[in-house]
Scaffold this active site. Structure first.
Site, short mmCIF file in Angstrom:
data_model
loop_
_atom_site.label_atom_id
_atom_site.label_comp_id
_atom_site.label_asym_id
_atom_site.label_seq_id
_atom_site.Cartn_x
_atom_site.Cartn_y
_atom_site.Cartn_z
CD GLN A 239 -2.76 -3.76 11.03
OE1 GLN A 239 -3.70 -3.08 11.37
NE2 GLN A 239 -1.53 -3.45 11.33
NE ARG B 282 5.19 -13.17 12.61
CZ ARG B 282 3.93 -13.07 13.02
NH1 ARG B 282 3.34 -14.10 13.60
NH2 ARG B 282 3.26 -11.96 12.86
CG HIS C 120 4.81 1.76 6.28
ND1 HIS C 120 3.60 1.43 6.85
CD2 HIS C 120 5.22 2.87 6.89
CE1 HIS C 120 3.30 2.32 7.76
NE2 HIS C 120 4.25 3.21 7.81
CG ASP D 23 7.98 -7.55 -10.14
OD1 ASP D 23 6.95 -7.01 -9.71
OD2 ASP D 23 9.01 -7.69 -9.45
NE ARG E 6 -16.84 0.03 29.00
CZ ARG E 6 -17.98 -0.35 29.57
NH1 ARG E 6 -18.95 0.51 29.76
NH2 ARG E 6 -18.15 -1.59 29.96
CE LYS F 169 -1.93 -1.60 3.82
NZ LYS F 169 -1.68 -3.03 3.92
CB THR G 73 7.61 -10.44 13.31
OG1 THR G 73 7.02 -10.88 12.08
CG2 THR G 73 6.56 -9.74 14.14
NE ARG H 87 5.19 -9.99 4.67
CZ ARG H 87 5.74 -8.94 4.07
NH1 ARG H 87 5.96 -8.95 2.77
NH2 ARG H 87 6.07 -7.87 4.75
#
Ligand code: IMP
Length: 432
Positions: free
Chosen positions: A229, A311, A41, A341, A142, A16, A309, A313
């Protein structure tokens, strides 16, 4: 065009940031309205690379006001670290960055709560470990939620922490479930001292951002919302319970920024040409096909490792069922296809066009994780292309198989494609 939203239509990490960057200086305000330092990002400015997870991507543009809205959960040390990182790289954001006084604050006990909850095998979600879920729990519950504005009232903050922390200490012991020996109780005054020192530096950034945005719209300013996200991680409409704790769909804008939805008139849905997911949860098109398989190849070529992290994907084929579902929920007007690509060189490609549950074909997406786990993807096979496409700048520069792939995504999702990205650089972009 008052408000525009850039939203991911898969499980996050759809690139994004590149779309926000391409929109360039068309905006006066860039706003984050959900999540916290669980997003990640990488942005390039002044020839330097910055790794951000809490500040909006737009922060690198000096004439844009970057807003951290009330729907975001903020870990002050992270905020200050990112501001510092930018300052060291020659970007002074002291006048262009604002933080909502209504945003909730993440404390060390939130991270500990999460660590304990995630260390057992039951109910593990595979979170980023940044305290996001526990902080939102306290916000909605709360009693124990603390807002950024409260950090600016020292006596009040001390009082609140004196109430909250002993309760949290008891909760940790319960969470540790008989393994509490190694737990160190939190000390309310020590946390108050630490957070009051942050507050002194945060103070100039803190304001009522909802009012600021409402005034901006009245003054015909242009506002860009950066969803963090992906839509499939939305707490209401995502693959619950394997989701994040906020509204990552554009529906979160109203609540998370205070700007009524009617001001958002363009919604850009961002998808990868394939699918990835980090953390646990169902993923029907996942390619779990070993070290020589297509899944591993996509991971390597696409550098599919978590920004926050590290990790690896999980990688899989494009799932048109999932994207049609999220595009509808998001109210997307158009989609952008990223990382095309990465698929170059594969002999054939697959796209999920339907699911089967117990031998029955389904053409709608079951967002309930338990139903989704039982879904088997029905694939359409499309021939691949061998050419390097990273230098393509128009659709007609693409090999015909790649054009067919883009066309098929457009047809299956049912929305126009406005951008096809063929590489990480700004100019490696086809504007359709
Ligand atoms: P949490 O947001 O840290 O509570 O994690 C909940 C789930 O959302 C986990 O599966 C995370 O891996 C995933 N997640 C959270 N933020 C991101 C993101 O920015 N990109 C991709 N996945 C994310």
């Amino acid at each position: 065009m008052a408000g525009t939203c850039v939203v991911g239509l898969q499980w996050g990490d759809e690139a994004k940031g590149k779309i926000v960057d391409l929109l360039g200086d068309q905006f006066d305000y860039v706003v984050r309205y959900n999540g916290g330092a669980n997003a990640g990002h990488t942005v390039v400015a002044n020839g330097k690379t910055f790794k951000l997870s809490l500040l909006p991507t737009g922060v690198i543009r000096p004439n844009v006001t970057s807003v951290i809205g009330n729907g975001v959960v903020v870990y002050p040390p992270r905020f200050l670290e990112e501001v510092d990182q930018l300052a060291k790289g020659g970007l002074d954001v002291s006048r262009s960055l604002v933080l909502s006084d209504h945003a909730h604050v993440i404390f060390p006990y939130h991270m500990e709560e999460e660590r304990l909850a995630e260390s057992g095998s039951d109910g593990k979600i595979g979170t980023t470990g940044r305290g996001i879920g526990p902080c939102y729990q306290d916000k909605v519950g709360r009693r124990f939620g603390v807002r950024v504005g409260e950090l600016l009232r020292p006596d009040h903050l001390r009082e609140r922490l004196a109430q909250i922390v002993p309760f949290k200490n008891r909760l940790m012991v319960a969470f540790a479930n008989g393994h509490a020996a190694g737990l160190k109780p939190f000390e309310p005054n020590a946390i108050a001292d630490e957070y009051l020192s942050y507050a002194a530096v945060l103070k100039p950034y803190v304001t009522d951002t909802s009012r600021m945005l409402q005034e901006a719209i009245r003054a015909d300013k242009r506002v860009l919302f950066e969803a963090a996200q992906g839509s499939l991680l939305d707490v209401d409409h995502g693959t619950y319970p394997y989701v994040t704790s906020s509204s990552s769909l554009p529906s979160g804008i109203w609540g998370g920024s205070g700007l009524p939805a009617k001001h958002v008139t363009r919604i850009i849905g961002v998808v990868k040409a394939y699918t990835t997911r980090v953390g646990r949860g169902p993923f029907p098109t996942e390619l779990d096909d070993g070290p020589e398989g297509v899944g591993e190849r996509i991971r390597k070529v696409g550098r599919e490792y978590g920004t926050v992290t590290g990790r690896p994907r999980r990688c899989g084929w494009f799932d048109a069922m999932a994207v049609r579902y999220t595009a509808t929920l998001a109210g997307a007007d158009e989609i952008t296809i990223m990382l095309l690509d990465v698929l170059s060189g594969l002999p054939e490609l697959k796209m999920c066009v339907a699911y089967e549950i117990d031998g029955e074909r389904r053409t709608h997406f079951p967002s309930d994780a338990y139903d989704l786990e039982r879904c088997k993807p029905v694939y359409e096979t499309i021939s691949g292309w061998q050419e390097d496409i990273t230098t393509a700048r128009k659709l007609s520069d693409l090999p015909s198989a790649a054009r067919r792939y883009v066309d098929r995504v457009r047809e299956l999702v049912g929305l126009p494609v406005s951008v096809v990205s063929v590489g990480p650089d700004r100019d490696q972009t086809i504007r359709v």
